[in-house]
Design an enzyme around this catalytic site. Sequence first.
Site, PDB file in Angstrom:
ATOM      1  N   LEU A 262      72.151  18.704  46.482  1.00  0.00           N
ATOM      2  CA  LEU A 262      73.568  18.625  46.611  1.00  0.00           C
ATOM      3  C   LEU A 262      74.007  17.516  47.343  1.00  0.00           C
ATOM      4  O   LEU A 262      73.329  16.569  48.010  1.00  0.00           O
ATOM      5  CB  LEU A 262      73.809  19.945  47.742  1.00  0.00           C
ATOM      6  N   CYS A 263      75.412  17.436  47.291  1.00  0.00           N
ATOM      7  CA  CYS A 263      75.933  16.042  48.129  1.00  0.00           C
ATOM      8  C   CYS A 263      75.640  15.773  49.282  1.00  0.00           C
ATOM      9  O   CYS A 263      75.721  17.000  50.199  1.00  0.00           O
ATOM     10  CB  CYS A 263      77.622  16.186  47.923  1.00  0.00           C
ATOM     11  N   PRO A 264      75.232  14.947  49.955  1.00  0.00           N
ATOM     12  CA  PRO A 264      75.266  13.705  49.431  1.00  0.00           C
ATOM     13  C   PRO A 264      74.034  12.866  48.883  1.00  0.00           C
ATOM     14  O   PRO A 264      73.899  12.028  48.723  1.00  0.00           O
ATOM     15  CB  PRO A 264      75.663  12.657  50.697  1.00  0.00           C
TER      16      PRO A 264
END
Lengths: 82, 157
Positions: free
Chosen positions: A17-19
Amino acid sequence: MTTPSEINMTVDCSGLLCPLPVYKAGIALNRLAAGDLLELICSDPGSLEDIPAMARQRGDTLVSATAEGGRQVFIVQKGGGA
Amino acid sequence: MSDRPRRLALVASKGTLDQAYPALILATTAASMGWEAGIYFTFHGLDIIHKKRHAALKIAPVGNPAGPIQVPTLLGVIPGATTAATGMMKRWMGRANMPGIPEFVEMAQGLGVRFFACSTTMGVMGVEEDDLIPGCDIAGAAAFLDYAAEADVQLFT
């Protein structure tokens, strides 16, 4: 059309997932030379907007983006070249 | 793109687990995009760069209606509520392959994110330079504002 032989590096960010996709892409792009192609495989729906934004902010070029069944493949060309 | 890289200036003022992540996520993202990034750690936010405390940041179950465990304010005194909520958040993060806070701090520093440690907080809370992870600039508000004045994006987290 980009052929696999032209890819200089592939980074698989599936399940991240982000980041983390942008983080890993940034590290990879910093290692590549201007004009090199990075293939980035992502699964975070946020990456659909994040990777183009990252390329824009870094001054790299998003060559292609494909999304199919939750799997996204981006080709980013490192900027700074001719 | 101008010649000067873009700059992100963040203030991290809270030291709970859920409030530590956003600053670190934004800063690592900015640095990954070639921006300069700096975080001013102040008040409880200083725990994020505290050697002994940053691995043990907790979720506050009280006053946190969206937290992983819903605890009415009155019941927040029940022993274990904080531990349970913190454990649940850490499991969620682990399941999602998200790094823990110490690892995130290392990632940010590895990318050149600048860490400012609030000198007033250190004085008020008795935190010494040796208590902090290496590589932090001890700074007052003026020094951080001087940095933030040149920033393109300034956020308070």
